[in-house]
Scaffold this active site. Sequence first.
Site, short mmCIF file in Angstrom:
data_model
loop_
_atom_site.label_atom_id
_atom_site.label_comp_id
_atom_site.label_asym_id
_atom_site.label_seq_id
_atom_site.Cartn_x
_atom_site.Cartn_y
_atom_site.Cartn_z
N LYS A 207 0.84 -1.20 0.00
CA LYS A 207 0.00 0.00 0.00
C LYS A 207 0.88 1.25 0.00
CE LYS A 207 -3.39 2.43 2.76
NZ LYS A 207 -4.23 2.47 3.95
N GLU A 213 10.63 -4.77 4.19
CA GLU A 213 10.65 -6.18 3.78
C GLU A 213 10.32 -6.32 2.29
OE1 GLU A 213 9.15 -4.94 6.45
OE2 GLU A 213 9.11 -6.37 8.13
N GLY A 267 -4.54 -1.88 5.13
CA GLY A 267 -3.82 -3.05 4.64
C GLY A 267 -4.49 -4.36 5.00
N ARG A 268 -4.91 -4.50 6.26
CA ARG A 268 -5.48 -5.78 6.71
C ARG A 268 -6.90 -6.01 6.21
NH1 ARG A 268 -4.31 -2.21 10.56
NH2 ARG A 268 -5.90 -1.41 11.96
N GLU A 353 -4.23 -6.36 15.13
CA GLU A 353 -3.70 -5.06 14.69
C GLU A 353 -4.80 -4.00 14.82
OE1 GLU A 353 -0.35 -4.83 11.66
OE2 GLU A 353 -1.93 -3.88 10.51
N HIS A 384 -4.88 -32.88 18.31
CA HIS A 384 -3.70 -33.65 18.75
C HIS A 384 -2.57 -32.72 19.17
CE1 HIS A 384 -5.49 -37.42 17.33
NE2 HIS A 384 -6.06 -36.63 16.43
N LYS A 512 9.89 -0.77 14.01
CA LYS A 512 10.45 -0.46 12.68
C LYS A 512 11.53 0.60 12.81
CE LYS A 512 6.21 -0.98 9.91
NZ LYS A 512 5.26 -0.23 9.11
O1 F6P Z 1 2.47 -4.10 9.94
C1 F6P Z 1 2.12 -2.81 9.64
C2 F6P Z 1 1.57 -2.66 8.25
O2 F6P Z 1 1.43 -1.31 7.99
C3 F6P Z 1 0.24 -3.40 8.03
O3 F6P Z 1 -0.84 -2.72 8.50
C4 F6P Z 1 0.27 -3.58 6.56
O4 F6P Z 1 -0.66 -4.54 6.15
C5 F6P Z 1 1.71 -3.99 6.35
O5 F6P Z 1 2.44 -3.21 7.27
C6 F6P Z 1 2.24 -3.83 4.96
O6 F6P Z 1 2.18 -2.50 4.53
P1 F6P Z 1 2.33 -2.11 3.01
O7 F6P Z 1 1.21 -2.74 2.25
O8 F6P Z 1 2.26 -0.62 2.99
O9 F6P Z 1 3.66 -2.62 2.53
#
Ligand code: F6P
Length: 543
Positions: A207, A213, A267-268, A353, A384, A512
């Site tokens: 987003k 990452e 995002g979620r 979150e 189990h 972060k």
């Molecule tokens: O973990 C924090 C967060 O902002 C989430 O809310 C989001 O889904 C994720 O990082 C990834 O963010 P982006 O889509 O901006 O890379």
Amino acid sequence: MSLPKINPTTTKSWSKLAQLAKDPKTLQNYFADDAGRAAQFAIAWDSFFVDYSKNHIDKDIQAALLGLAKEAGLEDARKAYFSGETINQTEGRAVLHTALRAKENADIRVDGENVVPAIYAVRSKISAFANAVIAGERKSSTGQAFTDVVNIGIGGSDLGPAMVTEALAYYKNHLNVHFMSNVDGDHVLEVLKKLTPATTLFVVVSKTFTTQETLSNATTAKQWLVDALGAAAVGDHFVAVSTNLAAIDAFGIQSKNVFPMNDWVGGRFSLWSAVGLSVALAVGPDNFEALLDGANDMDEHFATTPFEENIPVMLALLTVWYNNFLGAQSEAVIPYTQYLNWLPAYLQQGIMESNGKSVDRNGNVVSYQTGNIIWGEPGTNSQHAFFQLMHQGTKLIPAHFIGFVDALHGNKDHHDKLMANFFAQTEALMSGKTEAQVREELSAKGLSGDALEKLVPFKIFTGNKPTTTLLIDKLTPKTLGALVAMYEHKIFVEGVVWNIFSYDQWGVELGKQLATVILDEMDTSSPVKHDSSTAQLLARFKS
Ligand code: F6P
């Protein structure tokens, strides 16, 4: 209109519930006293049947919970949620994942503009692109059809597509869809090592397009492609989903290969947007559209149904009851289908979150419990693993059991066994096994005297463990969409009652920031300024 800002503990219903919580009855007694209980505490909707009778609830508790929802201003809040009000106040945004699956003739306005036509334009672009890739018409730089798709994203840009792609594996086409989320280079290289550059398509989903990452993984993947096919290949092998068009451009992805999303989707909650592109590629655009339709059906149910027959409302109120009045810390989600293997992890982000907050909508630190801990694994595997603790441990763990009437491959023998376990577990958790039953069983096995007495206490099950059963006709794109939307609305209702902002996530920022500081220190000889434990660990890592 924004969300009401009512401290729930100041309501009459809260006091009433606190009173009711002092007079607990057992589930066994509830059932013994009322033959109509199962029918009374159940909701049939579409192909869903939700039986919540095996919960610590009676008419008085239900009435007080519904009263709490009313006093918390849920009616108005629900209107604000669906109509594009700025209910994500701390980020100054609307919360409109529901608009992403609205009917084409809907009129949903943000800053005076109807957002639905633009949503449908993106949906068409997704469909056209997915159809072309699936049919092999959209070629790679070497003129070949794509065989593999790699979704690069994390959090909501990974969990939704990954969960749905696995959940709908039965409906999948020939494309192999992989997910790369962790910045762990070992995993990145494990994924890449199985792939052929000439037939691999990368979908970079972020987003913000600033996530460490995702940008690291995308950069490594790009280099891997360039090493094999040259820099000119990037245009054919990389597409992106984001709100940040400038950053995508800087990364080197052409604007025609960008699938936009809006800042009013969190995002979620974004799998319904272009973030679902990998899903559309995996199962085809018609199935992706059916997923959206199912979610829209649940939106209608949530938006229009009176609270007492409203599935997300009742499930959320039960969570509030356990969380705030009966002392439960967590809630388990146990799907009885391997297809929903990723659902608990997906819900962990969605729920924790969103509702893991301790400051209320007035900016005050709360004096009551908010978001609970979500965990789970599919049955029967979980039986189990951790069911021992659920049956005989000391924790109160309300659990959702999710099962399906029909198996997709139609193997009756397996499905009957799976579902026999599904029904047996909720009955066992509720009914338990009394001392008299244990004695009878042990005697029948030939035990007596000391040998029998020594075993009796260990074999007793107190029962009285609450579960909610969601029995759905069949796992289809449509029912999956409805199920996920049901949890989204449950999150919303809980947040409204707890008077917290569910749609920001400031709590992920500090880690972060510190990671950035530490990453810099790894390369330099400058002194590190940390607590002695962190400094000691860093010294050992760097030595
Ligand atoms: O973990 C924090 C967060 O902002 C989430 O809310 C989001 O889904 C994720 O990082 C990834 O963010 P982006 O889509 O901006 O890379």
